[in-house]
Design a protein around this motif. Structure first.
Motif, mmCIF file in Angstrom:
data_model
loop_
_atom_site.group_PDB
_atom_site.id
_atom_site.type_symbol
_atom_site.label_atom_id
_atom_site.label_comp_id
_atom_site.label_asym_id
_atom_site.label_seq_id
_atom_site.Cartn_x
_atom_site.Cartn_y
_atom_site.Cartn_z
ATOM 1 N N ARG A 309 10.694 27.284 40.027
ATOM 2 C CA ARG A 309 9.666 26.350 39.574
ATOM 3 C C ARG A 309 10.036 24.926 39.909
ATOM 4 N NH1 ARG A 309 6.518 28.825 35.821
ATOM 5 N NH2 ARG A 309 5.124 27.133 36.354
ATOM 6 N N CYS A 310 9.212 24.302 40.739
ATOM 7 C CA CYS A 310 9.398 22.880 41.063
ATOM 8 C C CYS A 310 9.348 22.074 39.755
ATOM 9 C CB CYS A 310 8.273 22.456 41.995
ATOM 10 S SG CYS A 310 8.233 20.710 42.358
ATOM 11 N N SER A 311 10.189 21.084 39.641
ATOM 12 C CA SER A 311 10.246 20.331 38.384
ATOM 13 C C SER A 311 9.056 19.398 38.224
ATOM 14 C CB SER A 311 11.544 19.527 38.312
ATOM 15 O OG SER A 311 11.574 18.551 39.329
ATOM 16 N N HIS A 312 8.258 19.222 39.281
ATOM 17 C CA HIS A 312 7.102 18.331 39.175
ATOM 18 C C HIS A 312 5.956 19.008 38.421
ATOM 19 C CE1 HIS A 312 3.319 16.586 41.095
ATOM 20 N NE2 HIS A 312 3.762 15.674 40.248
ATOM 21 N N ALA A 313 5.430 20.085 38.970
ATOM 22 C CA ALA A 313 4.311 20.776 38.315
ATOM 23 C C ALA A 313 4.419 22.281 38.518
ATOM 24 C CB ALA A 313 2.973 20.256 38.819
ATOM 25 N N ARG A 314 5.646 22.749 38.611
ATOM 26 C CA ARG A 314 5.936 24.179 38.637
ATOM 27 C C ARG A 314 5.481 24.892 39.906
ATOM 28 N NH1 ARG A 314 4.814 26.244 32.491
ATOM 29 N NH2 ARG A 314 5.987 24.653 31.438
ATOM 30 N N GLY A 315 5.401 24.177 40.996
ATOM 31 C CA GLY A 315 5.070 24.832 42.263
ATOM 32 C C GLY A 315 6.126 25.875 42.607
ATOM 33 N N PRO A 316 5.727 26.934 43.352
ATOM 34 C CA PRO A 316 6.659 28.041 43.653
ATOM 35 C C PRO A 316 7.532 27.719 44.859
ATOM 36 C CG PRO A 316 4.477 28.532 44.501
ATOM 37 C CD PRO A 316 4.371 27.178 43.873
ATOM 38 N N THR A 330 10.862 22.347 50.785
ATOM 39 C CA THR A 330 9.810 21.434 50.358
ATOM 40 C C THR A 330 8.764 22.214 49.587
ATOM 41 O OG1 THR A 330 10.191 19.993 52.232
ATOM 42 C CG2 THR A 330 8.044 19.807 51.156
ATOM 43 N N CYS A 331 8.473 21.751 48.385
ATOM 44 C CA CYS A 331 7.512 22.438 47.517
ATOM 45 C C CYS A 331 6.143 22.516 48.201
ATOM 46 C CB CYS A 331 7.404 21.668 46.192
ATOM 47 S SG CYS A 331 6.145 22.355 45.108
ATOM 48 N N PRO A 332 5.491 23.694 48.154
ATOM 49 C CA PRO A 332 4.210 23.829 48.850
ATOM 50 C C PRO A 332 3.055 23.084 48.180
ATOM 51 C CG PRO A 332 4.698 25.834 47.645
ATOM 52 C CD PRO A 332 5.907 24.954 47.508
ATOM 53 N N TRP A 333 3.243 22.601 46.969
ATOM 54 C CA TRP A 333 2.105 21.969 46.288
ATOM 55 C C TRP A 333 1.992 20.469 46.551
ATOM 56 C CZ3 TRP A 333 1.568 24.570 40.799
ATOM 57 C CH2 TRP A 333 1.133 25.888 40.990
ATOM 58 N N HIS A 334 3.036 19.728 46.262
ATOM 59 C CA HIS A 334 2.941 18.270 46.485
ATOM 60 C C HIS A 334 4.129 17.750 47.255
ATOM 61 C CE1 HIS A 334 1.122 19.301 42.467
ATOM 62 N NE2 HIS A 334 0.054 18.902 43.124
ATOM 63 N N TYR A 335 4.859 18.649 47.869
ATOM 64 C CA TYR A 335 5.854 18.287 48.890
ATOM 65 C C TYR A 335 7.097 17.580 48.375
ATOM 66 C CZ TYR A 335 1.581 19.579 51.076
ATOM 67 O OH TYR A 335 0.436 20.271 51.377
ATOM 68 N N ALA A 336 7.510 17.835 47.173
ATOM 69 C CA ALA A 336 8.827 17.354 46.733
ATOM 70 C C ALA A 336 9.883 18.145 47.512
ATOM 71 C CB ALA A 336 9.008 17.583 45.237
ATOM 72 N N LYS A 337 10.927 17.438 47.933
ATOM 73 C CA LYS A 337 11.953 18.093 48.747
ATOM 74 C C LYS A 337 13.255 18.234 47.947
ATOM 75 C CE LYS A 337 12.444 16.898 53.153
ATOM 76 N NZ LYS A 337 12.941 16.118 54.325
ATOM 77 N N GLY A 348 10.044 12.800 47.543
ATOM 78 C CA GLY A 348 8.772 13.239 46.972
ATOM 79 C C GLY A 348 8.602 12.919 45.504
ATOM 80 N N VAL A 349 7.577 13.539 44.922
ATOM 81 C CA VAL A 349 7.115 13.152 43.592
ATOM 82 C C VAL A 349 7.968 13.678 42.437
ATOM 83 C CG1 VAL A 349 4.694 12.845 44.209
ATOM 84 C CG2 VAL A 349 5.545 15.125 43.650
ATOM 85 N N ALA A 350 8.785 14.688 42.686
ATOM 86 C CA ALA A 350 9.585 15.238 41.575
ATOM 87 C C ALA A 350 10.716 14.274 41.219
ATOM 88 C CB ALA A 350 10.153 16.598 41.967
#
Ligand code: FES
Length: 378
Positions: A309-316, A330-337, A348-350
């Motif tokens: 789970r990405c720490s930003h918004a739980r992207g897979p 890189t997270c597939p939702w908002h591209y935090a790396k 990125g945003v995380a």
């Protein structure tokens, strides 16, 4: 069929293209709440027989740990008609069927009665739910917390609800959500069962403080949306515990090892994740470890494991883009790396890192382990 993912290259699409594509990447999960009770005849077996049967059942259920997320709960002392809950989350319903068959084939299975069963699926809400996750409401992946209590009930709305305009329903949902925000310590997991089971939703609230949940439910009765509730019973109050403890709660001599809470974080905890040949170089896959979802990556033969789970918004992250040269995902939702070794955010945003796990290969089998804090060097 393999459930692993090839590392992906994301071409230069517009942001909305990317958003659409990334949303479609995430698969829904299947969820089952299996409530059991034990035939009282079992309680009259000898203590040795009871202990042996519990050990057999425990071993049988634990063999499914690498194929699904399995959370055990006891209802002893809270409910008369159900005593044990297995909360199951998986990518396919077939594994639920296989577990149910395996349980029934054990000696103790002959005494276990299915008290209630609910089968549902995760789904993105049709309502706008602004959240602390940058407005991204995400219900495709269930990630149970470590809360002590779980409250579960099936839910049906009246047909009149569905005849109202989307805007009218959104207005009532806004009020409903606002009440929920007064109780931040209560975590809601909503899953959908339209057409899959007899209900429309199965809702599961997690909290460490049952009185918070009681107050929340009472407050929700005063909302406009509550007029459109057709059914929200039976309600199950469940207590989270280790599977051996939940089996011990059914009766017979204890089989659960005593747990020293102060020692727990120092214990080595490893989970058999998958076979090495199930994740060739260049692929990633979702595995389970200690009740958590873990993204496992094979980068040119080197294995890495991060919290899924990405720490930003739980992207897979298991569906993210891997850069093999810089060893990042890189997270597939908002591209935090993230750094694949440490889980640190590199871009990125995380803002918070994700947990990284130890990985070992033993006899062609991959094991994922919890890193012991004292031994992890940053
Ligand atoms: S969910 Fe937003 S960057 Fe991962």
């Amino acid at each position: 069929m393999s459930s692993s993912n090839r590392f992906m290259h994301i071409p230069n699409h517009s942001n909305s293209d990317k958003e659409q594509r990334s949303k479609s990447l995430t698969k829904r999960q299947y969820v089952r709440f299996a409530f059991y009770r034990i035939d009282p005849v079992w309680r009259r077996l000898s203590g040795d027989e009871q202990a042996e049967q519990k050990c057999e059942l425990l071993d049988t259920i634990q063999t499914f740990n690498r194929r699904m997320l399995l959370r055990p709960y006891s209802l002893m002392g809270t409910r008369a008609d159900a005593e044990l809950l297995l909360w199951l989350i998986a990518e396919s319903p077939v594994v639920f069927q296989e577990l149910a068959v395996a349980i029934m084939r054990t000696r103790m299975g002959a005494y276990l009665q299915m008290a209630y069963s609910y089968f549902s699926q995760t789904k993105r809400s049709i309502y706008e739910i602004r959240s602390s996750n940058n407005g991204h409401e995400e219900r495709l992946v269930v990630q149970p917390s470590d809360a002590r209590y779980l409250f579960v009930y099936p839910f049906i709305k009246t047909r009149d609800w569905y005849q109202m305009s989307r805007a009218a329903r959104q207005g009532m949902m806004d009020e409903h959500i606002e009440v929920g925000r007064r109780y931040p310590a209560v975590k809601l997991n909503t899953t959908y069962c339209f057409g899959l089971d007899d209900y429309e939703f199965i809702v599961a609230f997690e909290t460490d403080e049952p009185s918070d949940f009681l107050d929340l439910v009472q407050d929700l009765r005063e909302t406009e949306a509550s007029r459109y509730t057709k059914q929200d019973t039976p309600l199950f109050s469940c207590i989270n515990m280790r599977l051996a403890e939940a089996l011990d709660a059914l009766g017979g001599p204890a089989i659960a090892e005593p747990l020293d809470e102060t020692e727990r974080p120092r214990q080595e905890l490893w989970t058999e994740a998958c076979r090495l040949d199930e994740i060739p170089p260049g692929e990633s896959r979702l595995v389970y470890h200690d009740g958590r979802q873990v993204a496992l990556f094979n980068v040119d033969g080197r294995l890495y494991a991060l919290s899924n789970r990405c720490s930003h918004a739980r992207g897979p992250l298991s569906e993210g883009q891997v850069d093999t040269a810089e060893c990042t995902v890189t997270c597939p939702w908002h591209y935090a790396k993230y750094d694949l070794v440490s889980g640190r955010v590199l871009d990125g945003v995380a803002s918070a890192p994700v947990e990284s796990f130890a990985v070992e290969v033993r006899d062609s089998m991959i094991f994922v382990g919890t890193k012991i804090a004292a031994l992890v060097s940053e």
